[in-house]
Write a protein that holds these residues in place. Structure first.
Motif, PDB file in Angstrom:
ATOM      1  N   CYS A  42     -18.589 -20.213  -1.484  1.00 20.70           N
ATOM      2  CA  CYS A  42     -17.303 -19.578  -0.730  1.00 20.70           C
ATOM      3  C   CYS A  42     -16.173 -20.528  -0.045  1.00 20.70           C
ATOM      4  O   CYS A  42     -15.874 -19.177  -0.192  1.00 20.70           O
ATOM      5  CB  CYS A  42     -18.478 -20.355   1.787  1.00 20.70           C
ATOM      6  SG  CYS A  42     -20.388 -18.903   1.402  1.00 20.70           S
ATOM      7  N   ILE A  43     -16.517 -21.541  -0.261  1.00 19.78           N
ATOM      8  CA  ILE A  43     -14.676 -22.001  -0.134  1.00 19.78           C
ATOM      9  C   ILE A  43     -13.669 -21.253  -1.326  1.00 19.78           C
ATOM     10  O   ILE A  43     -13.084 -20.834  -1.585  1.00 19.78           O
ATOM     11  CB  ILE A  43     -15.020 -23.453  -0.118  1.00 19.78           C
ATOM     12  CG1 ILE A  43     -15.247 -23.671   1.008  1.00 19.78           C
ATOM     13  CG2 ILE A  43     -13.255 -23.729  -0.795  1.00 19.78           C
ATOM     14  CD1 ILE A  43     -15.451 -25.421   1.340  1.00 19.78           C
ATOM     15  N   ALA A  48     -10.310 -17.324  -3.712  1.00 30.09           N
ATOM     16  CA  ALA A  48      -9.786 -16.386  -4.460  1.00 30.09           C
ATOM     17  C   ALA A  48      -8.900 -15.317  -4.066  1.00 30.09           C
ATOM     18  O   ALA A  48      -8.444 -14.596  -4.848  1.00 30.09           O
ATOM     19  CB  ALA A  48     -10.725 -16.124  -5.314  1.00 30.09           C
ATOM     20  N   VAL A  49      -9.748 -14.384  -2.977  1.00 30.65           N
ATOM     21  CA  VAL A  49      -9.169 -13.874  -2.231  1.00 30.65           C
ATOM     22  C   VAL A  49      -7.756 -13.709  -1.566  1.00 30.65           C
ATOM     23  O   VAL A  49      -7.358 -12.414  -1.847  1.00 30.65           O
ATOM     24  CB  VAL A  49     -11.192 -13.371  -1.277  1.00 30.65           C
ATOM     25  CG1 VAL A  49     -10.166 -12.054  -0.040  1.00 30.65           C
ATOM     26  CG2 VAL A  49     -11.965 -13.061  -2.075  1.00 30.65           C
ATOM     27  N   LEU A  52      -4.852 -13.985  -4.379  1.00 30.83           N
ATOM     28  CA  LEU A  52      -5.097 -12.417  -5.252  1.00 30.83           C
ATOM     29  C   LEU A  52      -4.807 -11.478  -4.086  1.00 30.83           C
ATOM     30  O   LEU A  52      -4.745 -10.311  -4.179  1.00 30.83           O
ATOM     31  CB  LEU A  52      -7.050 -11.872  -5.629  1.00 30.83           C
ATOM     32  CG  LEU A  52      -6.048 -12.720  -6.486  1.00 30.83           C
ATOM     33  CD1 LEU A  52      -8.225 -12.761  -7.193  1.00 30.83           C
ATOM     34  CD2 LEU A  52      -6.041 -12.629  -8.125  1.00 30.83           C
ATOM     35  N   GLU A  53      -4.968 -11.354  -2.525  1.00 34.02           N
ATOM     36  CA  GLU A  53      -4.773 -10.971  -1.756  1.00 34.02           C
ATOM     37  C   GLU A  53      -5.230  -9.025  -1.363  1.00 34.02           C
ATOM     38  O   GLU A  53      -5.105  -8.514  -1.394  1.00 34.02           O
ATOM     39  CB  GLU A  53      -2.734 -10.133  -1.613  1.00 34.02           C
ATOM     40  CG  GLU A  53      -1.963 -11.841  -1.712  1.00 34.02           C
ATOM     41  CD  GLU A  53      -0.645 -10.965  -0.836  1.00 34.02           C
ATOM     42  OE1 GLU A  53      -0.220 -10.344  -0.977  1.00 34.02           O
ATOM     43  OE2 GLU A  53       0.595 -12.331  -1.646  1.00 34.02           O
ATOM     44  N   HIS A  54      -6.450  -9.546  -1.560  1.00 37.28           N
ATOM     45  CA  HIS A  54      -7.523  -8.151  -1.229  1.00 37.28           C
ATOM     46  C   HIS A  54      -7.793  -8.137   0.411  1.00 37.28           C
ATOM     47  O   HIS A  54      -9.175  -7.877   0.275  1.00 37.28           O
ATOM     48  CB  HIS A  54      -8.284  -8.511  -2.632  1.00 37.28           C
ATOM     49  CG  HIS A  54      -7.941  -7.849  -3.507  1.00 37.28           C
ATOM     50  ND1 HIS A  54      -7.705  -6.974  -4.015  1.00 37.28           N
ATOM     51  CD2 HIS A  54      -8.139  -8.812  -4.540  1.00 37.28           C
ATOM     52  CE1 HIS A  54      -7.575  -7.298  -5.486  1.00 37.28           C
ATOM     53  NE2 HIS A  54      -7.511  -7.981  -5.734  1.00 37.28           N
TER      54      HIS A  54
END
Length: 55
Positions: A42-43, A48-49, A52-54
Motif C-alpha cells: 500500500c505504501i 507511486a500515485v 506520478l500525480e494521478h
C-alpha cells in the motif's frame, strides 16, 4: 447510533473469530508477514500515485 454499535459488535466478533482460526491452524507468523507485505505494498502504490500525480 444503533448502526455504529452493531457495526462495532460485528467487527469485534469477526476479529475474535479470525484470531481463533489463526491460532487453531498455527499461522501467526504467516499472517504477520502477509500483513506487513500488504502494508508495504500500500505504501509503494501510494508513493507511486503521488509521484506520478494521478490523484
Amino acid at each position: 447510533m444503533l448502526q455504529a454499535l452493531l457495526s462495532a459488535i460485528v467487527d469485534i466478533l469477526l476479529s475474535a473469530a479470525w484470531s481463533a482460526a489463526v491460532r487453531f491452524f498455527g499461522l501467526e507468523n504467516a499472517v504477520e508477514i502477509a500483513t506487513a507485505l500488504f502494508g508495504l505494498g500500500c505504501i509503494v502504490v501510494g508513493s507511486a500515485v503521488l509521484l506520478l500525480e494521478h490523484g
